[in-house]
Design a protein around this motif. Structure first.
Motif, short mmCIF file in Angstrom:
data_model
loop_
_atom_site.label_atom_id
_atom_site.label_comp_id
_atom_site.label_asym_id
_atom_site.label_seq_id
_atom_site.Cartn_x
_atom_site.Cartn_y
_atom_site.Cartn_z
N GLU A 45 -1.34 132.96 100.02
CA GLU A 45 -0.72 131.67 99.85
C GLU A 45 0.20 131.53 98.67
OE1 GLU A 45 -4.04 132.31 99.90
OE2 GLU A 45 -4.71 131.43 101.73
N ASP A 49 2.37 128.15 96.74
CA ASP A 49 2.20 127.73 95.22
C ASP A 49 3.48 127.68 94.53
OD1 ASP A 49 -0.42 127.35 95.92
OD2 ASP A 49 -1.02 128.99 94.93
N HIS A 53 4.15 123.91 96.84
CA HIS A 53 2.95 123.47 97.82
C HIS A 53 1.50 123.99 97.11
CE1 HIS A 53 5.52 121.91 101.04
NE2 HIS A 53 6.21 123.30 100.57
N ASP A 55 -2.15 124.18 95.72
CA ASP A 55 -3.30 123.77 96.00
C ASP A 55 -4.05 123.65 94.90
OD1 ASP A 55 -5.36 123.68 98.28
OD2 ASP A 55 -6.31 124.96 96.99
N ARG A 56 -4.75 122.72 94.56
CA ARG A 56 -5.72 122.70 93.52
C ARG A 56 -6.76 123.32 93.19
NH1 ARG A 56 -5.01 117.15 90.78
NH2 ARG A 56 -3.19 116.19 92.04
N ARG A 58 -7.03 126.27 94.66
CA ARG A 58 -6.66 127.83 94.26
C ARG A 58 -6.09 127.80 92.69
NH1 ARG A 58 -3.66 127.80 99.29
NH2 ARG A 58 -1.83 127.10 98.32
N THR A 87 5.94 124.45 105.23
CA THR A 87 4.46 124.59 104.71
C THR A 87 3.86 126.00 105.52
OG1 THR A 87 3.98 123.08 106.69
CG2 THR A 87 3.85 122.29 104.40
N SER A 144 -9.42 131.26 98.83
CA SER A 144 -10.05 130.04 99.49
C SER A 144 -11.62 130.44 99.83
CB SER A 144 -9.56 130.00 100.85
OG SER A 144 -9.36 131.23 101.66
#
Length: 166
Positions: A45, A49, A53, A55-56, A58, A87, A144
């Motif tokens: 991912e 990032d 985009h 992710d909090r 990660r 996305t 994740s």
């Protein structure tokens, strides 16, 4: 485990960097470390990032792990295995290895089998360490998978990286 994989393609003549199309050119601008890095860090991912985009979950994992490893500033670089398009992610092993070619990091910290399958598709599914002629790859749990673990459990999951002496 020794893997037989062809060496990444050499840089093009007359340039200091291979030709990186967008969004890879933007990733390259963001990735430039202040000195020669020893560890290339990647996860599936990362392109999201770097493409805005974030992710909090990660981010929290990385903010816990990075200080734990205590690597000197500039000794690691983040480089994606997949580019974001909105996305969605589009894996690109060629662009990953072109980026690696810029720094020739002797170590690659690869979070998750999805990322490993992009850069080393013939990897032994039971192994967590791969030694190539030009780099050693550490396979770690995906970010994740680490999100729901306690901070000390996240650190234990990356314990193998503490053996890297920088």
């Amino acid at each position: 485990m020794q893997q037989n994989r062809p060496a990444p393609q050499p840089q093009r003549k007359g340039t200091t960097d291979p030709n990186f199309p967008e969004p890879w050119a933007t990733y390259l601008l963001r990735a430039r470390p202040p000195q020669s890095p020893k560890v290339l860090v990647t996860y599936h991912e990362l392109g999201l990032d770097l493409g805005g985009h974030v992710d909090r979950g990660r981010s929290r994992v990385l903010h816990n792990i990075i200080p734990y490893l205590a690597w000197p500033k500039g000794s690691s670089v983040f480089w994606p295995v997949a580019a974001n398009a909105g996305t969605d992610l589009h894996p690109d092993p060629t662009m990953f290895w072109n980026g690696w070619q810029l720094w020739k990091c002797p170590y690659i910290a690869c979070f998750g089998r999805d990322a490993l399958n992009v850069i080393l598709p013939d990897a032994d599914p039971g192994a967590s360490f791969f030694h190539l002629d030009y780099a050693s790859i550490y396979l770690l749990p995906s970010l994740s998978e680490l999100v729901d673990r306690l901070p000390h459990e996240q650190q234990l999951a990356v314990e193998a990286l503490t053996r890297i002496k920088i």
